[in-house]
Design a protein around this motif. Structure first.
Motif, PDB file in Angstrom:
ATOM      1  N   ARG A  87      -6.029  14.744   5.198  1.00  0.00           N
ATOM      2  CA  ARG A  87      -7.230  14.917   4.389  1.00  0.00           C
ATOM      3  C   ARG A  87      -8.454  14.817   5.283  1.00  0.00           C
ATOM      4  O   ARG A  87      -8.379  14.334   6.413  1.00  0.00           O
ATOM      5  N   LEU A  88      -9.580  15.288   4.754  1.00  0.00           N
ATOM      6  CA  LEU A  88     -10.864  15.134   5.413  1.00  0.00           C
ATOM      7  C   LEU A  88     -11.669  14.078   4.670  1.00  0.00           C
ATOM      8  O   LEU A  88     -11.696  14.066   3.432  1.00  0.00           O
ATOM      9  N   ALA A  89     -12.331  13.216   5.418  1.00  0.00           N
ATOM     10  CA  ALA A  89     -13.163  12.188   4.804  1.00  0.00           C
ATOM     11  C   ALA A  89     -14.134  11.653   5.845  1.00  0.00           C
ATOM     12  O   ALA A  89     -13.733  11.393   6.988  1.00  0.00           O
ATOM     13  N   PRO A  90     -15.404  11.476   5.486  1.00  0.00           N
ATOM     14  CA  PRO A  90     -16.365  10.910   6.430  1.00  0.00           C
ATOM     15  C   PRO A  90     -16.071   9.439   6.671  1.00  0.00           C
ATOM     16  O   PRO A  90     -15.434   8.773   5.826  1.00  0.00           O
ATOM     17  N   PRO A  91     -16.523   8.891   7.792  1.00  0.00           N
ATOM     18  CA  PRO A  91     -16.279   7.469   8.083  1.00  0.00           C
ATOM     19  C   PRO A  91     -16.746   6.525   6.985  1.00  0.00           C
ATOM     20  O   PRO A  91     -16.164   5.440   6.820  1.00  0.00           O
ATOM     21  N   ALA A  92     -17.740   6.915   6.221  1.00  0.00           N
ATOM     22  CA  ALA A  92     -18.215   6.064   5.128  1.00  0.00           C
ATOM     23  C   ALA A  92     -17.123   5.816   4.097  1.00  0.00           C
ATOM     24  O   ALA A  92     -17.169   4.820   3.357  1.00  0.00           O
ATOM     25  N   ASP A  93     -16.129   6.693   4.029  1.00  0.00           N
ATOM     26  CA  ASP A  93     -15.047   6.564   3.048  1.00  0.00           C
ATOM     27  C   ASP A  93     -13.814   5.867   3.613  1.00  0.00           C
ATOM     28  O   ASP A  93     -12.831   5.663   2.891  1.00  0.00           O
ATOM     29  N   TRP A  94     -13.826   5.519   4.880  1.00  0.00           N
ATOM     30  CA  TRP A  94     -12.605   5.041   5.510  1.00  0.00           C
ATOM     31  C   TRP A  94     -12.153   3.676   5.003  1.00  0.00           C
ATOM     32  O   TRP A  94     -10.947   3.410   4.925  1.00  0.00           O
ATOM     33  N   THR A  95     -13.083   2.804   4.675  1.00  0.00           N
ATOM     34  CA  THR A  95     -12.683   1.508   4.114  1.00  0.00           C
ATOM     35  C   THR A  95     -11.926   1.700   2.812  1.00  0.00           C
ATOM     36  O   THR A  95     -10.886   1.069   2.565  1.00  0.00           O
ATOM     37  N   ARG A  96     -12.432   2.594   1.969  1.00  0.00           N
ATOM     38  CA  ARG A  96     -11.762   2.880   0.702  1.00  0.00           C
ATOM     39  C   ARG A  96     -10.372   3.457   0.954  1.00  0.00           C
ATOM     40  O   ARG A  96      -9.405   3.118   0.248  1.00  0.00           O
ATOM     41  N   ILE A  97     -10.243   4.319   1.954  1.00  0.00           N
ATOM     42  CA  ILE A  97      -8.940   4.909   2.261  1.00  0.00           C
ATOM     43  C   ILE A  97      -7.975   3.836   2.753  1.00  0.00           C
ATOM     44  O   ILE A  97      -6.784   3.851   2.413  1.00  0.00           O
ATOM     45  N   GLY A  98      -8.478   2.879   3.529  1.00  0.00           N
ATOM     46  CA  GLY A  98      -7.623   1.772   3.959  1.00  0.00           C
ATOM     47  C   GLY A  98      -7.125   0.959   2.778  1.00  0.00           C
ATOM     48  O   GLY A  98      -5.956   0.542   2.741  1.00  0.00           O
ATOM     49  N   ASP A  99      -7.995   0.737   1.796  1.00  0.00           N
ATOM     50  CA  ASP A  99      -7.577   0.032   0.577  1.00  0.00           C
ATOM     51  C   ASP A  99      -6.532   0.839  -0.190  1.00  0.00           C
ATOM     52  O   ASP A  99      -5.548   0.289  -0.698  1.00  0.00           O
ATOM     53  N   GLU A 100      -6.736   2.145  -0.244  1.00  0.00           N
ATOM     54  CA  GLU A 100      -5.784   3.018  -0.927  1.00  0.00           C
ATOM     55  C   GLU A 100      -4.428   2.991  -0.231  1.00  0.00           C
ATOM     56  O   GLU A 100      -3.376   2.995  -0.877  1.00  0.00           O
ATOM     57  N   ALA A 101      -4.449   2.967   1.098  1.00  0.00           N
ATOM     58  CA  ALA A 101      -3.199   2.922   1.858  1.00  0.00           C
ATOM     59  C   ALA A 101      -2.430   1.648   1.550  1.00  0.00           C
ATOM     60  O   ALA A 101      -1.204   1.667   1.367  1.00  0.00           O
ATOM     61  N   LEU A 102      -3.135   0.526   1.476  1.00  0.00           N
ATOM     62  CA  LEU A 102      -2.467  -0.736   1.182  1.00  0.00           C
ATOM     63  C   LEU A 102      -1.884  -0.727  -0.232  1.00  0.00           C
ATOM     64  O   LEU A 102      -0.759  -1.196  -0.455  1.00  0.00           O
ATOM     65  N   GLU A 103      -2.628  -0.164  -1.169  1.00  0.00           N
ATOM     66  CA  GLU A 103      -2.119  -0.057  -2.540  1.00  0.00           C
ATOM     67  C   GLU A 103      -0.862   0.819  -2.580  1.00  0.00           C
ATOM     68  O   GLU A 103       0.134   0.486  -3.238  1.00  0.00           O
ATOM     69  N   THR A 104      -0.898   1.934  -1.845  1.00  0.00           N
ATOM     70  CA  THR A 104       0.258   2.828  -1.800  1.00  0.00           C
ATOM     71  C   THR A 104       1.461   2.151  -1.160  1.00  0.00           C
ATOM     72  O   THR A 104       2.589   2.235  -1.669  1.00  0.00           O
ATOM     73  N   ALA A 105       1.233   1.476  -0.032  1.00  0.00           N
ATOM     74  CA  ALA A 105       2.329   0.829   0.683  1.00  0.00           C
ATOM     75  C   ALA A 105       2.936  -0.305  -0.118  1.00  0.00           C
ATOM     76  O   ALA A 105       4.106  -0.656   0.087  1.00  0.00           O
ATOM     77  N   SER A 106       2.160  -0.884  -1.032  1.00  0.00           N
ATOM     78  CA  SER A 106       2.639  -2.010  -1.833  1.00  0.00           C
ATOM     79  C   SER A 106       3.363  -1.571  -3.093  1.00  0.00           C
ATOM     80  O   SER A 106       3.929  -2.404  -3.814  1.00  0.00           O
ATOM     81  N   THR A 107       3.369  -0.267  -3.359  1.00  0.00           N
ATOM     82  CA  THR A 107       4.024   0.240  -4.567  1.00  0.00           C
ATOM     83  C   THR A 107       5.528   0.020  -4.513  1.00  0.00           C
ATOM     84  O   THR A 107       6.165  -0.278  -5.530  1.00  0.00           O
ATOM     85  N   LEU A 108       6.110   0.182  -3.322  1.00  0.00           N
ATOM     86  CA  LEU A 108       7.539  -0.033  -3.126  1.00  0.00           C
ATOM     87  C   LEU A 108       7.783  -1.380  -2.458  1.00  0.00           C
ATOM     88  O   LEU A 108       6.895  -1.932  -1.799  1.00  0.00           O
ATOM     89  N   THR A 109       8.984  -1.889  -2.590  1.00  0.00           N
ATOM     90  CA  THR A 109       9.364  -3.046  -1.790  1.00  0.00           C
ATOM     91  C   THR A 109       9.410  -2.631  -0.330  1.00  0.00           C
ATOM     92  O   THR A 109       9.538  -1.439  -0.001  1.00  0.00           O
ATOM     93  N   ASP A 110       9.344  -3.611   0.558  1.00  0.00           N
ATOM     94  CA  ASP A 110       9.389  -3.296   1.987  1.00  0.00           C
ATOM     95  C   ASP A 110      10.674  -2.548   2.334  1.00  0.00           C
ATOM     96  O   ASP A 110      10.657  -1.576   3.094  1.00  0.00           O
ATOM     97  N   ASP A 111      11.801  -2.997   1.769  1.00  0.00           N
ATOM     98  CA  ASP A 111      13.075  -2.345   2.077  1.00  0.00           C
ATOM     99  C   ASP A 111      13.093  -0.910   1.575  1.00  0.00           C
ATOM    100  O   ASP A 111      13.557  -0.002   2.282  1.00  0.00           O
ATOM    101  N   SER A 112      12.569  -0.677   0.372  1.00  0.00           N
ATOM    102  CA  SER A 112      12.553   0.689  -0.171  1.00  0.00           C
ATOM    103  C   SER A 112      11.655   1.593   0.657  1.00  0.00           C
ATOM    104  O   SER A 112      11.972   2.764   0.888  1.00  0.00           O
ATOM    105  N   ARG A 113      10.531   1.058   1.107  1.00  0.00           N
ATOM    106  CA  ARG A 113       9.622   1.858   1.927  1.00  0.00           C
ATOM    107  C   ARG A 113      10.292   2.235   3.252  1.00  0.00           C
ATOM    108  O   ARG A 113      10.205   3.383   3.703  1.00  0.00           O
TER     109      ARG A 113
END
Length: 239
Positions: free
Chosen positions: A174-200
């Motif tokens: 995706r394209l995103a300006p640096p101003a959006d990167w903190t939000r993307i990091g939060d989104e990544a953590l939310e996504t990674a937490s959707t599954l258990t560690d083993d399932s991921r």
């Protein structure tokens, strides 16, 4: 002064390449620091690893600063360690997120391409000139993202491509300006937490197209051909 800043935010580790005066070029110390940081993050149970660059770009790739004082064997080992870093990123059980801006080259582009989420600022450009001095590094992985025909067209010419090209071809997620990167990091953590560690881990393993032994063999064959330093000198003189 550290070449890598590590911000441990619980299950998210943010790794910032911190050589802005060298455009975050990948020195031997920086490569080893990145590998160690991946070991640490995974050992501590991190779910997300974010990579970004300080200053005006993500990474200018291989650091040629002192190449003349090194033997061809020394240079080969440095390329092998970069390949090791790329393989570690690509096979990580963590959700790896690369955030690129500015002008990026060579192995720095390969680091970006080895991550699962590849976020490009609209101003970013990418160029992979390694084949100009006979180096096969990251080539198969690039082709797996953009397709063999597109990879051939880009790599034969060592062509520069921009963020829009990267998004169109699938190299950038995706394209995103640096101003959006903190939000993307939060989104990544939310996504990674959707599954258990083993399932991921199982998901990433099932989707992986990595061929680590083959990739390493191709790199070593290309870099160990006699005359590596002469090829590097010719490339640096012509660029």
């Amino acid at each position: 002064m550290s070449v890598l800043r590590i911000d441990r935010q619980g299950p998210r580790h943010v790794l910032t390449l911190a050589r802005p005066e060298k455009m975050n070029a990948l020195s031997a110390d920086l490569v080893e620091a990145l590998i160690a940081a991946l070991d640490e993050a995974e050992g501590q149970g991190a779910k997300v690893i974010v990579l970004q660059g300080e200053g005006k770009n993500f990474s200018a790739g291989f650091d040629f600063g002192d190449w003349q004082t090194q033997s061809e064997g020394d240079l080969l080992l440095r390329f092998v360690r970069i390949e090791t870093l790329l393989q570690r990123l690509a096979a990580s059980p963590c959700l790896t997120v690369a955030l690129a801006h500015g002008r990026n080259f060579g192995a720095g582009v390969d680091v970006f391409g080895a991550c699962k989420w590849r976020v490009s600022a609209p101003d970013a450009t990418f160029r992979m000139p390694g084949l100009k001095f006979g180096l096969v590094l990251g080539t198969r992985r690039f082709a797996s993202l953009v397709g063999a025909e597109r990879a051939r067209a880009v790599l034969e010419q060592a062509a520069t491509f921009n963020a829009e090209d990267a998004l169109r071809d699938g190299f950038a997620s995706r394209l995103a300006p640096p101003a959006d990167w903190t939000r993307i990091g939060d989104e990544a953590l939310e996504t990674a937490s959707t599954l258990t560690d083993d399932s991921r881990v199982q998901l990433y393993a099932a989707l992986s197209q990595e061929t680590p032994d083959t990739d390493l063999a191709r790199l070593v064959r290309s870099a160990s051909a006699p005359g590596l330093k002469d090829r590097v000198a010719a490339y640096l003189q012509a660029r």
